[in-house]
Scaffold this active site. Structure first.
Site, PDB file in Angstrom:
ATOM      1  N   SER A 144       6.779 -12.504   5.635  1.00  0.00           N
ATOM      2  CA  SER A 144       8.020 -12.393   6.408  1.00  0.00           C
ATOM      3  C   SER A 144       9.153 -11.692   5.651  1.00  0.00           C
ATOM      4  O   SER A 144      10.315 -12.083   5.753  1.00  0.00           O
ATOM      5  CB  SER A 144       8.455 -13.770   6.919  1.00  0.00           C
ATOM      6  OG  SER A 144       7.461 -14.304   7.780  1.00  0.00           O
TER       7      SER A 144
ATOM      8  N   GLU B  63      -5.880 -13.263   5.143  1.00  0.00           N
ATOM      9  CA  GLU B  63      -6.584 -13.146   6.433  1.00  0.00           C
ATOM     10  C   GLU B  63      -8.064 -12.854   6.205  1.00  0.00           C
ATOM     11  O   GLU B  63      -8.922 -13.337   6.943  1.00  0.00           O
ATOM     12  CB  GLU B  63      -5.909 -12.061   7.283  1.00  0.00           C
ATOM     13  CG  GLU B  63      -4.568 -12.545   7.829  1.00  0.00           C
ATOM     14  CD  GLU B  63      -3.531 -11.456   8.037  1.00  0.00           C
ATOM     15  OE1 GLU B  63      -3.879 -10.264   8.090  1.00  0.00           O
ATOM     16  OE2 GLU B  63      -2.338 -11.818   8.151  1.00  0.00           O
TER      17      GLU B  63
ATOM     18  N   GLY C 107       3.692 -13.812   8.717  1.00  0.00           N
ATOM     19  CA  GLY C 107       3.829 -13.630  10.164  1.00  0.00           C
ATOM     20  C   GLY C 107       4.485 -14.802  10.878  1.00  0.00           C
ATOM     21  O   GLY C 107       4.418 -14.909  12.097  1.00  0.00           O
TER      22      GLY C 107
ATOM     23  N   ASN D 135       1.522  -3.304   4.845  1.00  0.00           N
ATOM     24  CA  ASN D 135       0.156  -3.641   5.253  1.00  0.00           C
ATOM     25  C   ASN D 135       0.146  -3.647   6.774  1.00  0.00           C
ATOM     26  O   ASN D 135       0.658  -4.575   7.391  1.00  0.00           O
ATOM     27  CB  ASN D 135      -0.229  -5.014   4.683  1.00  0.00           C
ATOM     28  CG  ASN D 135      -1.572  -5.490   5.207  1.00  0.00           C
ATOM     29  OD1 ASN D 135      -2.316  -4.722   5.829  1.00  0.00           O
ATOM     30  ND2 ASN D 135      -1.897  -6.752   4.982  1.00  0.00           N
ATOM     31  N   TRP D 136      -0.415  -2.600   7.344  1.00  0.00           N
ATOM     32  CA  TRP D 136      -0.372  -2.447   8.800  1.00  0.00           C
ATOM     33  C   TRP D 136      -1.393  -3.330   9.524  1.00  0.00           C
ATOM     34  O   TRP D 136      -1.390  -3.389  10.746  1.00  0.00           O
ATOM     35  CB  TRP D 136      -0.598  -0.982   9.174  1.00  0.00           C
ATOM     36  CG  TRP D 136       0.627  -0.135   9.022  1.00  0.00           C
ATOM     37  CD1 TRP D 136       1.888  -0.556   8.632  1.00  0.00           C
ATOM     38  CD2 TRP D 136       0.735   1.267   9.272  1.00  0.00           C
ATOM     39  NE1 TRP D 136       2.749   0.505   8.630  1.00  0.00           N
ATOM     40  CE2 TRP D 136       2.077   1.646   9.019  1.00  0.00           C
ATOM     41  CE3 TRP D 136      -0.173   2.247   9.680  1.00  0.00           C
ATOM     42  CZ2 TRP D 136       2.524   2.953   9.172  1.00  0.00           C
ATOM     43  CZ3 TRP D 136       0.275   3.552   9.828  1.00  0.00           C
ATOM     44  CH2 TRP D 136       1.613   3.892   9.581  1.00  0.00           C
ATOM     45  N   LYS D 137      -2.305  -3.956   8.780  1.00  0.00           N
ATOM     46  CA  LYS D 137      -3.333  -4.798   9.412  1.00  0.00           C
ATOM     47  C   LYS D 137      -4.008  -4.005  10.544  1.00  0.00           C
ATOM     48  O   LYS D 137      -4.194  -2.805  10.411  1.00  0.00           O
ATOM     49  CB  LYS D 137      -2.706  -6.108   9.883  1.00  0.00           C
ATOM     50  CG  LYS D 137      -1.908  -6.770   8.737  1.00  0.00           C
ATOM     51  CD  LYS D 137      -1.400  -8.133   9.042  1.00  0.00           C
ATOM     52  CE  LYS D 137      -0.628  -8.662   7.823  1.00  0.00           C
ATOM     53  NZ  LYS D 137      -0.157 -10.023   7.986  1.00  0.00           N
TER      54      LYS D 137
ATOM     55  N   GLY E  84       4.098  -6.962   6.154  1.00  0.00           N
ATOM     56  CA  GLY E  84       3.332  -6.768   7.383  1.00  0.00           C
ATOM     57  C   GLY E  84       4.231  -6.224   8.481  1.00  0.00           C
ATOM     58  O   GLY E  84       4.547  -5.036   8.524  1.00  0.00           O
ATOM     59  N   GLY E  85       4.671  -7.103   9.358  1.00  0.00           N
ATOM     60  CA  GLY E  85       5.429  -6.732  10.557  1.00  0.00           C
ATOM     61  C   GLY E  85       6.528  -5.697  10.339  1.00  0.00           C
ATOM     62  O   GLY E  85       6.610  -4.705  11.074  1.00  0.00           O
TER      63      GLY E  85
ATOM     64  N   GLU F 198       1.388 -14.084  -1.800  1.00  0.00           N
ATOM     65  CA  GLU F 198       1.724 -14.261  -0.383  1.00  0.00           C
ATOM     66  C   GLU F 198       1.396 -15.687   0.051  1.00  0.00           C
ATOM     67  O   GLU F 198       0.229 -15.995   0.334  1.00  0.00           O
ATOM     68  CB  GLU F 198       0.906 -13.298   0.486  1.00  0.00           C
ATOM     69  CG  GLU F 198       1.118 -11.835   0.184  1.00  0.00           C
ATOM     70  CD  GLU F 198       0.727 -10.957   1.368  1.00  0.00           C
ATOM     71  OE1 GLU F 198       1.579 -10.198   1.819  1.00  0.00           O
ATOM     72  OE2 GLU F 198      -0.410 -11.066   1.849  1.00  0.00           O
TER      73      GLU F 198
ATOM     74  N   HIS G 149      -6.776 -10.384   0.754  1.00  0.00           N
ATOM     75  CA  HIS G 149      -5.705 -10.841   1.643  1.00  0.00           C
ATOM     76  C   HIS G 149      -6.102 -12.178   2.269  1.00  0.00           C
ATOM     77  O   HIS G 149      -7.277 -12.398   2.570  1.00  0.00           O
ATOM     78  CB  HIS G 149      -5.439  -9.798   2.728  1.00  0.00           C
ATOM     79  CG  HIS G 149      -4.183 -10.084   3.483  1.00  0.00           C
ATOM     80  ND1 HIS G 149      -4.126 -11.015   4.486  1.00  0.00           N
ATOM     81  CD2 HIS G 149      -2.920  -9.591   3.344  1.00  0.00           C
ATOM     82  CE1 HIS G 149      -2.882 -11.077   4.945  1.00  0.00           C
ATOM     83  NE2 HIS G 149      -2.130 -10.220   4.270  1.00  0.00           N
TER      84      HIS G 149
HETATM   85  P1  13P Z   1       4.376 -10.375   7.433  1.00  0.00           P
HETATM   86  O1  13P Z   1       5.333  -9.505   6.637  1.00  0.00           O
HETATM   87  O2  13P Z   1       4.201  -9.876   8.843  1.00  0.00           O
HETATM   88  O3  13P Z   1       4.723 -11.809   7.324  1.00  0.00           O
HETATM   89  O4  13P Z   1       2.937 -10.184   6.751  1.00  0.00           O
HETATM   90  C1  13P Z   1       2.809 -10.353   5.400  1.00  0.00           C
HETATM   91  C2  13P Z   1       1.467  -9.893   4.965  1.00  0.00           C
HETATM   92  O5  13P Z   1       0.458 -10.519   5.263  1.00  0.00           O
HETATM   93  C3  13P Z   1       1.376  -8.643   4.200  1.00  0.00           C
HETATM   94  O6  13P Z   1       0.109  -8.491   3.653  1.00  0.00           O
END
Ligand code: 13P
Length: 252
Positions: free
Chosen positions: A213, A97, A173, A10-12, A234-235, A167, A95
């Site tokens: 994470s 967020e 993050g 997930n590149w956000k 994500g990251g 999640e 998600h």
């Molecule tokens: P991180 O892997 O950066 O913690 O993000 C997780 C996430 O929100 C994937 O949708």
């Protein structure tokens, strides 16, 4: 029964088009066979078509959100049909967020999930608890309810074409991964809710991912657990080399 694992990035709101294409060219030929592990990149809507056109045999492209209506006067929105029309395969829905910053609710997640299924997109339905819920010990109840509401009025056959991503909000993050036992325990609780809504066979077939994470150095432990079928990342999905490592770890 064996569930094929999924590693979804997930590149956000990261990467411009040039950076996205460079990533695709770096990973395309190195990803494992999709019959062993499905790999997905969920990117900004702006260049999804560019990614679809260049996706290798073992990579699929996903969006990070969509509207639940067919069309209309909704400035700035993207419909499921628009995504399908450009060859997108997956869509992340609900998600945390989006729940936190854009008024996404269990109800809109349900509407979107139904629309994604109807359009032939695979929804990655996100659920997860806040830290205070985890501390109070009500995680499984809260997450279970999110699942129940997301799957309202969705039948068994439709549910089979969905993916759940658990999640925990406190792990996103932050560098704080849920322990593999914590993640597995809640994922088992999610599967129990799916069993209650459908039946054991259906619940056993639906892939449930962990997110929060996830990194190349903790993925193996997470995937060693009975019910964790992959990761929403994500990251660590932003760097080609670490995305490849995650995919390799899931390639048995
Ligand atoms: P991180 O892997 O950066 O913690 O993000 C997780 C996430 O929100 C994937 O949708």
């Amino acid at each position: 029964m064996k569930r094929i694992p999924i590693i979804a990035g997930n590149w956000k709101m990261y990467k411009n088009r040039d950076e996205a294409l460079e990533f695709i060219y770096q990973v395309n030929d190195k990803l494992p066979e999709s019959s062993n592990v499905e790999t997905v990149i969920c990117a900004s809507a702006v260049y999804l078509r560019d990614l679809v056109k260049r996706q290798g045999d073992n990579l699929r492209i996903g969006a990070q959100n969509m509207h639940y209506l067919d069309e209309g006067a909704y400035t700035g929105e993207v419909s499921a049909e628009m995504l399908k029309n450009i060859g997108v395969s997956y869509v992340v829905l609900g998600h945390s967020e989006r729940r936190a910053y854009y008024n996404e609710t269990d109800e809109t997640v349900n509407l979107k999930t139904k629309k994604a299924i109807a359009e032939g997109l695979v929804p990655i339905v996100c659920v997860g608890e806040e830290l205070e819920v985890r501390e109070k010990g009500t995680t499984n109840k809260v997450v279970g309810k999110q699942v129940e509401l997301a799957y309202k009025d969705i039948n068994k056959e439709e549910a089979l074409n969905t993916v759940v991503a658990y999640e925990p909000v406190w792990a996103i993050g932050t560098g704080k991964t849920a322990t593999k036992e914590q993640a597995n325990e809640t994922i088992i609780a999610v599967r129990k809710v799916l069993e209650k809504l459908y039946d054991l066979e259906t619940a056993d077939k639906i892939r449930i991912l962990y997110g929060g994470s996830v990194k190349p150095d903790n993925i193996k432990d997470l995937l060693s657990m009975s019910d964790i079928d992959g990761a929403l990342v994500g990251g660590a999905s932003l760097v080609a080399d670490s995305f490849l490592k995650l995919a390799e770890a899931a390639d048995k």
